[in-house]
Design a protein around this motif. Structure first.
Motif, PDB file in Angstrom:
ATOM      1  N   THR A   1       0.848  -1.185   0.000  1.00 43.46           N
ATOM      2  CA  THR A   1       0.000   0.000   0.000  1.00 43.46           C
ATOM      3  C   THR A   1       0.885   1.236   0.000  1.00 43.46           C
ATOM      4  N   ALA A   2       0.317   2.354  -0.363  1.00 46.20           N
ATOM      5  CA  ALA A   2       1.060   3.601  -0.346  1.00 46.20           C
ATOM      6  C   ALA A   2       1.555   3.916   1.051  1.00 46.20           C
ATOM      7  N   ARG A   3       0.761   3.545   2.074  1.00 37.99           N
ATOM      8  CA  ARG A   3       1.182   3.804   3.452  1.00 37.99           C
ATOM      9  C   ARG A   3       2.415   2.983   3.809  1.00 37.99           C
ATOM     10  N   GLU A   4       2.446   1.710   3.375  1.00 38.42           N
ATOM     11  CA  GLU A   4       3.609   0.866   3.669  1.00 38.42           C
ATOM     12  C   GLU A   4       4.869   1.399   2.986  1.00 38.42           C
TER      13      GLU A   4
ATOM     14  N   ALA B   1       5.393   4.514   2.226  1.00 44.14           N
ATOM     15  CA  ALA B   1       5.743   5.743   2.928  1.00 44.14           C
ATOM     16  C   ALA B   1       6.516   5.443   4.211  1.00 44.14           C
ATOM     17  N   GLU B   2       6.085   4.439   4.959  1.00 44.04           N
ATOM     18  CA  GLU B   2       6.769   4.069   6.195  1.00 44.04           C
ATOM     19  C   GLU B   2       8.154   3.508   5.915  1.00 44.04           C
TER      20      GLU B   2
ATOM     21  N   SER C   1       6.162  11.023   2.909  1.00 45.37           N
ATOM     22  CA  SER C   1       4.728  11.162   3.125  1.00 45.37           C
ATOM     23  C   SER C   1       3.967  10.166   2.257  1.00 45.37           C
ATOM     24  N   GLU C   2       2.744   9.838   2.677  1.00 39.97           N
ATOM     25  CA  GLU C   2       1.926   8.906   1.901  1.00 39.97           C
ATOM     26  C   GLU C   2       1.621   9.484   0.524  1.00 39.97           C
ATOM     27  N   ARG C   3       1.457  10.788   0.445  1.00 40.76           N
ATOM     28  CA  ARG C   3       1.201  11.433  -0.841  1.00 40.76           C
ATOM     29  C   ARG C   3       2.397  11.269  -1.787  1.00 40.76           C
TER      30      ARG C   3
ATOM     31  N   ARG D   1       2.540   7.642  -3.023  1.00 34.52           N
ATOM     32  CA  ARG D   1       1.555   7.381  -4.073  1.00 34.52           C
ATOM     33  C   ARG D   1       2.004   7.989  -5.400  1.00 34.52           C
TER      34      ARG D   1
END
Length: 331
Positions: A20-23, A25-26, A31-33, A36
């Motif tokens: 996922t974009a969150r993974e 980003a971490e 940032s998640e943006r 993505r």
């Protein structure tokens, strides 16, 4: 948008299969943006990356496709982690190694982890003093070398005040655990001026020992790099005069067999021991900067060694003995 971040994103995709974009980003600490946007950029570049919305969705490589970005073999990976693993003293290097291990295919990952744990580096000598220069100065010089920027260098030789000079950093060489900066100096400097390390040449290239560097200030001026510059070749040329001075004189004598180990520790490759003499002692030859220096180094072995020649070494050892007798008195 940095290319290295896109490469890291693709490697992460290959390792996890679906992310996922969150993974992302971490993992990449963005940032998640931004994560993505990077994923969308990979898809736009023609890499078979697609997204699936809804529960259990995320980003994947079409058909589990894989892109070999490194071409590293198992042996190459082991060698890299054997070298880099023990040296991972900076947070950046530790993070990079951790990410690389995660990005490796599963069959290679265990070898890399084992290699990273197979060795260790102790940055102090037996008296617990550090044998390398301070990390902040070293980091600044490494940045200057990579970015090709001149620096204003604070440098202090033993017994001399600190001087400031502008140099062109060209590379860093570590010899016996001690790092040195190889740099070009301003035109007009001569080899006789203070500041040089083990060697210097008339070309303006010099060696600066990092534990004598007191400050590093980056400038915006570009480094002037000599045509055809090769760091290893230049280092050998600059270091040669010092190595020659270390062998400027030869002292000959005899030593008790019990002194062989101590002599080896003191003089290393500058020591040559012959066969046993008729008196049971060993023939001994030692190279050094001067007869007096070698004599002073041998003084601590007392009557276990005897210098036979040159006479300058014998006389210096006799003077040392007289001074010690005057100071401490006869037994």
């Amino acid at each position: 948008m940095r290319a290295d971040r896109l490469v890291a994103t693709l490697l992460f995709l290959q390792t996890r299969g679906r992310v996922t974009a969150r993974e992302v980003a971490e993992e990449l600490e963005v940032s998640e943006r931004t994560a993505r946007r990077d994923l969308e950029a990979l898809a736009a570049a023609g890499i078979p990356v697609y997204s699936q919305h809804g529960r259990g969705g995320g980003w994947s490589l079409v058909g589990g496709a894989r892109t070999d970005l490194s071409g590293l073999t198992a042996a190459e990976i082991r060698a890299m982690f054997l070298v880099a693993g023990p040296s991972a003293v900076s947070p950046e290097l530790r993070t990079a190694l951790r990410k690389l291990i995660r990005a490796l295919p599963a069959p290679l990952r265990s070898d890399a982890e084992a290699a990273a744990k197979a060795a260790a580096t102790d940055g102090t000598d037996w008296s617990r003093l550090p044998v390398t220069a301070g990390t902040p100065l070293l980091d600044a010089l490494q940045r200057a070398v990579v970015d090709g920027l001149c620096v204003r260098l604070g440098y202090a030789r033993p017994g001399s005040p600190t001087g400031i000079r502008t140099v062109h950093p060209l590379g860093i060489v570590t010899k016996a655990g001690v790092p040195y900066l190889v740099a070009g100096t301003e035109q007009g400097e001569t080899a006789a001026r203070p500041g040089a390390g083990p060697g210097s040449t008339g070309t303006g290239l010099r060696i600066f020992r990092l534990d004598r560097i007191t400050s590093v200030e980056l400038t915006t001026d570009p480094v002037v790099r000599p045509e055809g510059f090769d760091l290893a070749t230049v280092w050998r040329e600059l270091a040669a005069p010092m190595e020659e001075r270390m062998r400027g004189a030869t002292v000959r004598g005899r030593a008790e067999p019990t002194a062989e180990r101590v002599l080896g520790v003191l003089f290393g490759g500058r020591l040559r021991l012959g066969g046993q003499r008729g008196d049971g002692w060993l023939d001994m030859e030692i190279d050094g900067p001067s007869p007096e220096v070698v004599a002073a180094q041998l003084a601590g072995l007392g009557a276990r060694v005897e210098i036979l020649e040159p006479v300058e070494a014998r006389e210096h050892l006799a003077r040392l003995a007289a001074e010690l007798t005057t100071l401490y008195g006869p037994l």
